[in-house]
Design a protein around this motif. Sequence first.
Motif, short mmCIF file in Angstrom:
data_model
loop_
_atom_site.label_atom_id
_atom_site.label_comp_id
_atom_site.label_asym_id
_atom_site.label_seq_id
_atom_site.Cartn_x
_atom_site.Cartn_y
_atom_site.Cartn_z
N ALA A 59 13.01 -4.92 26.45
CA ALA A 59 12.83 -3.49 26.65
C ALA A 59 12.35 -2.78 25.38
O ALA A 59 11.81 -1.69 25.46
CB ALA A 59 14.14 -2.86 27.13
N HIS A 60 12.53 -3.43 24.20
CA HIS A 60 12.15 -2.79 22.94
C HIS A 60 10.69 -3.08 22.55
O HIS A 60 9.96 -2.17 22.16
CB HIS A 60 13.09 -3.24 21.82
N CYS A 61 10.29 -4.36 22.65
CA CYS A 61 8.95 -4.71 22.17
C CYS A 61 8.04 -5.25 23.27
O CYS A 61 6.90 -5.60 23.01
CB CYS A 61 9.05 -5.72 21.03
N ASP A 62 8.57 -5.40 24.50
CA ASP A 62 7.80 -5.86 25.65
C ASP A 62 7.42 -7.33 25.55
O ASP A 62 6.58 -7.81 26.31
CB ASP A 62 6.54 -5.01 25.84
N ALA A 63 8.02 -8.07 24.60
CA ALA A 63 7.76 -9.51 24.52
C ALA A 63 8.49 -10.22 25.66
O ALA A 63 9.51 -9.74 26.16
CB ALA A 63 8.22 -10.05 23.17
N ARG A 64 7.98 -11.37 26.04
CA ARG A 64 8.56 -12.12 27.15
C ARG A 64 9.31 -13.35 26.63
O ARG A 64 8.83 -14.06 25.76
CB ARG A 64 7.47 -12.56 28.12
N ALA A 65 10.49 -13.57 27.18
CA ALA A 65 11.27 -14.76 26.80
C ALA A 65 10.50 -16.01 27.18
O ALA A 65 9.86 -16.07 28.24
CB ALA A 65 12.63 -14.75 27.49
N LYS A 66 10.57 -17.02 26.32
CA LYS A 66 9.79 -18.24 26.54
C LYS A 66 10.63 -19.34 27.18
O LYS A 66 10.19 -20.47 27.30
CB LYS A 66 9.22 -18.74 25.20
N HIS A 67 11.86 -19.03 27.56
CA HIS A 67 12.70 -20.03 28.19
C HIS A 67 13.35 -19.42 29.43
O HIS A 67 13.53 -18.20 29.52
CB HIS A 67 13.80 -20.51 27.24
N ALA A 68 13.65 -20.27 30.41
CA ALA A 68 14.32 -19.80 31.62
C ALA A 68 15.74 -19.36 31.28
O ALA A 68 16.43 -20.02 30.50
CB ALA A 68 14.35 -20.91 32.67
N MET A 69 16.16 -18.24 31.86
CA MET A 69 17.49 -17.71 31.58
C MET A 69 18.38 -17.94 32.78
O MET A 69 18.17 -17.37 33.85
CB MET A 69 17.41 -16.22 31.25
N PRO A 70 19.39 -18.81 32.67
CA PRO A 70 20.29 -19.07 33.80
C PRO A 70 21.11 -17.85 34.16
O PRO A 70 21.26 -16.92 33.36
CB PRO A 70 21.17 -20.22 33.29
N LEU A 71 21.67 -17.86 35.37
CA LEU A 71 22.43 -16.72 35.86
C LEU A 71 23.61 -16.39 34.96
O LEU A 71 23.95 -15.23 34.76
CB LEU A 71 22.93 -17.01 37.29
N GLY A 72 24.25 -17.41 34.39
CA GLY A 72 25.44 -17.20 33.58
C GLY A 72 25.16 -16.61 32.21
O GLY A 72 26.09 -16.18 31.51
#
Length: 415
Positions: free
Chosen positions: A354-367
Amino acid sequence: MTPMLDAAEVARRPRGPRSAPPAWLVVALACAGQFLVVLDVSVVNVALPSMRADLGMSESGLQWVVNAYAIAFAGFMLLGGRAGDLYGRKRMFLVGLGLFTAASLAGGLAQGDAQLLIARAVQGLGAAVLAPATLTIVTSAVPEGAARARAIATWTAVGAGGGAAGGFVGGLLVDTLSWRWVLLINVPVGSLVLLGSLLWLTESRSGDGRRLDLPGAVLVTGGLAVLAYGISQTEAEGWTAAATLLPLAAGLALVGGFLLVESRTAAPLMPLGLLRVRAVASANAPRWAKKVVLDHDAVAVEDFRPKFLARTTMARKAADATIGATKAALIEMGRKHGRDIRLVHPAHTTMDCAHCDARAKHAMPLGERTYTCTACGNVSPRDKNSARVMLVRAGLDPAGADGARPPGALLQEAA
């Protein structure tokens, strides 16, 4: 010789793909299985006095004729759904129906209370494997849209009819034949459905390489069984007796162990992260949606369009259905109260910063509940970060994610 050679050539030709059975036939087979499952929850109630007279059962033993089925059914249903995802819905449908039918035969021929209770527990286990497969078979056979909605409505109505018909069917069988036929009636019906399923059902699955959560299923089933036993002791011993308190404490400990296993396993039967979703925890989407729209002038809603019923796991089906219902409730309530409803495309709302609009490069599990941006180093609660991303995309002030209108803001307050 030419005709013989031609015949041999025809015999060597590979057969074409097997044509798919009519959708109505698949739905009918799945609904028949669901009807048997729900019917047996209540059909034995009318036969309990006859069972007691014939087998010399005690009052508590009669209660366990009902409890043994219900507890095994409820405890193993999550495991049954997961098994269908991994090993195939048709296969689990056949396994569940086979267990259910065989246990019905054993229960109908039982000569003692122990044999009857074991048969009822195995019936419940078969039902737990069978029931989840019936719904996924229905949704796999019918294309998405109005036809699928009608098929699911039919499946639901048949299940409700099975529950309502239990008392009538049980009374009719006990009066005209004997109590044994409330169980034996499942044998010819189950056999016919088994034969039809072998011939006409096609296999489907959505396995992702993960294992079954067998420890979780055993713990939750054992916990429910022991809790039910403790509650059944209250009538004879009272709530403060050791015979009541010990099984209640043991049952709570097993349920606690189940929650601990679910928090650590890679493929939980019940993802605990779902309980952190406000709409799931409230269990009342319309009421929650009304509160949201009354507290805000504009609402950003993720345009979530689930296409899940035929392809994903049972746990994901439950989550998707809940989120989809919440979205519909928000939109309906917002329009009813004249609020500004802005739909946001759901792509990457949980992966963008939300701050820099960069995208995470790894899948984020539900937990994983904390969002850490590798680009700018921002760390924030995952849900709040996603809310800010949605608000920005909707053209609303991201401060609305904190539940307050920023001083001097020109944009409407948003949620």
